[in-house]
Design an enzyme around this catalytic site. Sequence first.
Site, short mmCIF file in Angstrom:
data_model
loop_
_atom_site.label_atom_id
_atom_site.label_comp_id
_atom_site.label_asym_id
_atom_site.label_seq_id
_atom_site.Cartn_x
_atom_site.Cartn_y
_atom_site.Cartn_z
N TRP A 167 0.83 -1.22 0.00
CA TRP A 167 0.00 0.00 0.00
C TRP A 167 0.86 1.26 0.00
O TRP A 167 0.35 2.36 0.15
CB TRP A 167 -0.90 0.02 1.24
N ASP A 168 2.20 1.11 -0.19
CA ASP A 168 3.11 2.20 0.10
C ASP A 168 2.94 3.45 -0.75
O ASP A 168 3.39 4.54 -0.37
CB ASP A 168 4.57 1.71 0.01
N GLU A 213 1.25 -4.84 11.98
CA GLU A 213 1.34 -6.28 11.66
C GLU A 213 1.75 -7.13 12.87
O GLU A 213 1.97 -8.33 12.72
CB GLU A 213 2.33 -6.48 10.52
N LYS A 237 3.67 -2.39 15.93
CA LYS A 237 4.80 -2.19 15.02
C LYS A 237 4.71 -0.79 14.42
O LYS A 237 5.69 -0.10 14.24
CB LYS A 237 4.70 -3.25 13.92
N GLN A 238 3.50 -0.40 14.09
CA GLN A 238 3.27 0.94 13.57
C GLN A 238 1.88 1.38 14.03
O GLN A 238 1.04 0.55 14.37
CB GLN A 238 3.41 1.00 12.06
O1 IFM Z 1 3.66 -1.72 3.48
C1 IFM Z 1 4.58 -1.87 4.50
C2 IFM Z 1 3.86 -2.31 5.76
O2 IFM Z 1 2.95 -1.35 6.17
C3 IFM Z 1 4.84 -2.58 6.87
N1 IFM Z 1 5.80 -3.56 6.45
C4 IFM Z 1 6.53 -3.17 5.26
C5 IFM Z 1 5.61 -2.90 4.11
C6 IFM Z 1 6.40 -2.48 2.87
O3 IFM Z 1 7.00 -1.23 3.07
#
Ligand code: IFM
Length: 769
Positions: free
Chosen positions: A329-330, A468, A586-587
């Site tokens: 989704w970047d 994640e 993680k985020q």
């Molecule tokens: O899209 C990201 C995800 O949100 C976190 N892990 C890495 C992916 C690729 O950058």
Amino acid sequence: MTDTLLFDHFDPADERRREALMTLSNGVLSLRASAPERADGPGYPGLYLAGWYDSAERQVNGSRCHIGALVNLPAPLGLSLSLDRQQWLEPAYTHYRQCYDAERCEVRRRFGVTLGEHALDIEETRLVSYADPRLVVLRWAVTCPQPPSQLWLRSTLQASGNTLIERNLAYEGQRLAIDQHCCSEHGHSAIQAHLAGGARVVMACHTSLNTPVAWHGPAAQREGQCPWPAGGVLVIEKRILVEADDRAAHALAAAIPGEPFEQLRAAHYGAWRQPWQAARVRLTGASLQRPLDFALAHVLQTVTPLSLGRDLGFPARGWQEGYMGQIFWDELFAFPFLASHFPERARNLLAYRYRRLGAARARARAAGFKGALYPWRSTTGGEEQTPPWLYYPLSGHWVEDATWLQRHIGAAIAYDAWLLYLATGDQALLTGMAGEIILEVARCWASMARFDASRGRYVIEQVIGPDEYHSRYPGAEEPGVNNNAYTNLMAAWTLCRALQLLQQLPAAAAAELCGRLALEAAELALWEQVSRQLYLPYDEPDVLGQFEGFDQLQTPPPQWLQKQRPRLDWMLEAQGDSTDRYQLTKQPDVLTLLHLLPPHEIRELLAHLGYPPPSDGGRRAVQYHLARITHESSLSYAVCAGAMAHIDLARSWWFFGHCLGTDIDAGSDSGTVEGVHLAAMAGTLDVLQRHYLGLRPALDGLHLYPAVPAELGEVMLRLQYRGQWLEVRWRSGELRVQLAPGSTGEVMLVHRAGRDLLVPGATWRGLYP
Ligand code: IFM
């Protein structure tokens, strides 16, 4: 010439990270900055064709899988020198300097080596041409105070595989099979190779060396004598052309350009200069100029004019082996900047998604939903490309990867589509690809939401949020968590935008679009209902939680929030534990909402859903989530910088600085080795433009709501809104906006004191003391 990033000594331990940092690309070819003279390492030569994936079958942990991975092409740059053809260059450098010049999109190296009694000084220049999608050029200018009368030169084109990332080897390894080496007497060598699925690639290489050729094993290798020239500088050039098709190798070799190097370089620089100047953000806080330039250059060299018309997404780590070159989704983090500078490039990225709309519809049907269900990771087709297993290096175990449950990617694609419309005002987008994507994603959300009579609300179950680290409830058989706050709010947002876009269109166009997608009034009424009744999980008053049940998880030991430990998921799994059990992310999902949506839109969305706005402007929620983040995703700092800009500017600035350092300040063994973190780079540009300068395209005009950290100093940038270029300047608490020379239209500016129509020649000024 500017040294945007500079290394003044050779460090074997850091070489692979530097190769990734100094990777050059033109959006079609991507070349790691490996040293041509170091055939035996420690570097990892990598050359990739954007979007050229292989999905040959692999057996991983007992499962057969076809996971697409970007293919590493044969390494074309090998060069070495010798006096006697016995002893070749000993790369023990007497001096060494390597720089990435963002202004020219060029990498230069200068190094000293000795050959017998002779001290050689080599100036290397390399470029991946922005003017010719197929072309790579490498040039050595060799000088020596007491040169030998002649030298032997060896030039190689070496077969390679995908072996950079050890933990991915079961999915990767050898992908290309070489069919044919060929060479001519005019200094050409060429390779024709194919993938198991039949796709072919041809690479032709010309070295400025007119000598016979010897073949050695998998390498096309030429060795020949070159007399030291009278002028004192021995110039060696390699020109490489790469094409993915059936063209005969000798035909491609014949197409290698013969113009002088300076001409090829001028064409490259000429093509790079205009977009570079259009997008460059100028700062007076000089310490940030270089990292920001570096970030911009990587974004602009990955998504380029040469990418247009090609079926290319936004690769998470650039066109490199990191994450197998796959598309997540970047682009969400690059879209706002791209759409307001290069809408055609943003449109090309959206077209990548649009081409996969049919496949996304089929995935939705297969999963029992309606509309379009985009895969979390994609490559060539529209099928899910998330590897079924991940190798955890600390335990040596294969662990199921359930991150494909990140359904939120659909909302991200809809968000990009809407944003492109806002930035361009192009109604054809709404009746065409943007509209179809938004409506089909909305349709999917409405079918995924289940009405829970006990709460009188709709719920979305069995998903994974951007965080994640929570892929299932502790002890649960099935993966997924329920009512991820980010997912539910973005689902509501998509449904609202879908309904709004139909209102936005003239009635006939809206009816035509609905007809094309077989959308009936009853379905639209359901969307309205779901958009108002989705459930949101609150952990405390005013604190929107991560997902339902997050607050019941264990409180982690505080030391896990510090970085002096291995990656948390790897560490815990090796101890027989799991991140699923703890309140540690993680985020930051909830902060991602604050990053993406302006405060007033969040308030409106909450009101639409019947939830009260946070009584403290979101401060408690932010504290709650910040206390639980590990920042182990590279996106985390960009999100926090954006989310905090209107809440705590000092903290936002701290995150901004860390985000800029994601790759350049990383350790030698960091993930940067596998490719730069492109979304984090794009995210810094976005935070600066959209949050700090507060420039946001909206339906009623360009919004100006700055919140500028004092440390930023003076800022100048250009951006486009609805086809008009604007010049924006921030200095000492004053924001100035004017139309750029050549822009003849008018732009409505919306700001805290009202609205003003900006006309050519006028300057709008706002004071923000
Ligand atoms: O899209 C990201 C995800 O949100 C976190 N892990 C890495 C992916 C690729 O950058």
